[in-house]
Design an enzyme around this catalytic site. Structure first.
Site, PDB file in Angstrom:
ATOM      1  CB  CYS A  24      -0.847   0.041   1.351  1.00 33.90           C
ATOM      2  SG  CYS A  24      -1.987   1.362   1.201  1.00 33.90           S
ATOM      3  CB  CYS A  46      -0.636   2.613   3.876  1.00 34.37           C
ATOM      4  SG  CYS A  46      -2.002   1.847   3.434  1.00 34.37           S
ATOM      5  CG  ASP A  47       3.099   1.271   4.602  1.00 33.21           C
ATOM      6  OD1 ASP A  47       2.730   1.756   5.604  1.00 33.21           O
ATOM      7  OD2 ASP A  47       2.889   0.177   4.276  1.00 33.21           O
TER       8      ASP A  47
END
Ligand code: NAP
Length: 309
Positions: free
Chosen positions: A132, A135-136
């Protein structure tokens, strides 16, 4: 018999649980193999509204769960293997156990497809392997990263990562992208994106502290092996929606995602049965959109139950 059973404890399931519990439905929430869902595999969530400093994915899910429990949601571990939605009492089968309910909210999510190569599971989540970029990605500022895949997701991930990373190597197993033309063109035109064609990742390599230091790839034509240094490996080779036990009764698309009824995001063709979150959404796939769908499902379910009385 239960009023409503919610299957899944990711963002969609837990948000549905909060709403159904606050509506005094005393929902039973079934937790499967990955309690808390996909967010528990990521370290820090920086884009969930209300947390300006970010929040640990596990903590966010734990908070949602406690919020649902506070209003009377009950939790049980059960993996649903098959269902029977043919009668007005909906039946769910988990091993020897049969659950019965009037309303059902399916929030079983989707699982990212993984490569299955050495190093992948060892460094997954926090050590450099992730699925992701949203997300990251921000953790890889000014670093070199690798994206694996050739579809729209891989292109989207690669383009997103160009905002932070110094170099994004896109490794694809063929010599053309599967992604839509516009996404492919945009991705390949970006100066930070460096495609590596006809190549498969054979191993994700660790440094002495167990963090990603690179990947070993093999060219599918020549068989030649080489290494690419990177700090992060973003795997974007598709998702597998967790819809298998329901397919006899509910419509799914070619990719296996639930297809909602026209005019609704969460209603299925079986009255009183709703699907919310990543099991039906392969476009947005965000914690906050899943939560929104879970909320919609609970509100609709509550109204539907009231109509039945
Ligand atoms: P996808 O279209 O199925 O693409 C998966 C990619 O991963 C393919 O290029 C495939 O290679 C590759 N792949 C699969 N298994 C692999 C393996 N074991 N090793 C190496 N490579 C592997 O999946 P997706 O990109 O997640 O997209 C899913 C759906 O969502 C699509 O319909 C897509 O259009 C849609 N989507 C749309 C958007 C958007 O419109 N913005 C964004 C994301 C996703 P091959 O090409 O060789 O099969």
């Amino acid at each position: 018999m239960e009023n409503v059973i919610i299957i899944g404890t990711g963002c969609a399931g837990l948000t549905a649980a909060v709403y159904a519990a606050r509506a005094n439905l005393s929902p039973l929430v079934l937790e499967g193999a990955q309690p808390g869902g996909q967010l528990t595999t990521t370290s820090e969530v920086e884009n969930y509204p209300g947390f300006p400093e970010g929040v640990d994915g596990f903590e966010l899910m734990d908070r949602m769960r406690k919020q649902a429990e506070r209003f009377g949601a009950r939790f049980e571990f059960a993996t649903i293997e098959k269902v029977d939605f043919s009668g007005s009492v909906r039946k769910l089968y988990a091993g020897d156990k049969i659950y019965e309910a009037r309303g059902i909210i399916i929030a079983t999510g989707a699982s990212p497809r993984l490569l299955g190569v050495p190093g992948e599971s060892e460094m997954f989540g926090g050590k450099g392997v992730t699925t992701c970029a949203t997300c990251d990605g921000a953790f890889y500022r000014d670093m070199d990263v690798v994206v694996v895949g050739g579809g729209d997701s891989a292109c989207e991930e690669a383009l997103f990562l160009t905002r932070f990373c110094s170099k994004v190597t896109l490794i694809h197993r063929r010599d053309t992208l599967r992604a839509s033309q516009i996404m492919a063109d945009r991705t390949l035109a970006h100066e930070k994106v460096h495609p590596v064609w006809d190549s498969v990742v054979e191993e994700i390599l660790a440094d002495e502290s167990g963090q990603v230091r690179g990947v070993r790839i093999a060219n599918r034509d020549s068989g030649e092996r080489s290494e690419i240094s990177c700090k992060g490996v973003f795997i974007a080779i598709g998702h597998i929606p967790n819809t298998a036990p329901f397919r006899e009764f509910l419509e799914v698309d070619d990719l296996g995602y639930f297809v909602p009824e026209a005019g609704s995001a969460i209603r299925t063709r079986v009255p009183g049965v709703y699907a919310a979150g990543d099991c039906s959404d392969h476009v947005y796939r965000q914690a906050v959109t899943a939560a929104g769908l879970g909320c919609q499902a609970a509100i609709e379910c509550e109204r539907w139950l009231a109509e039945q009385e």
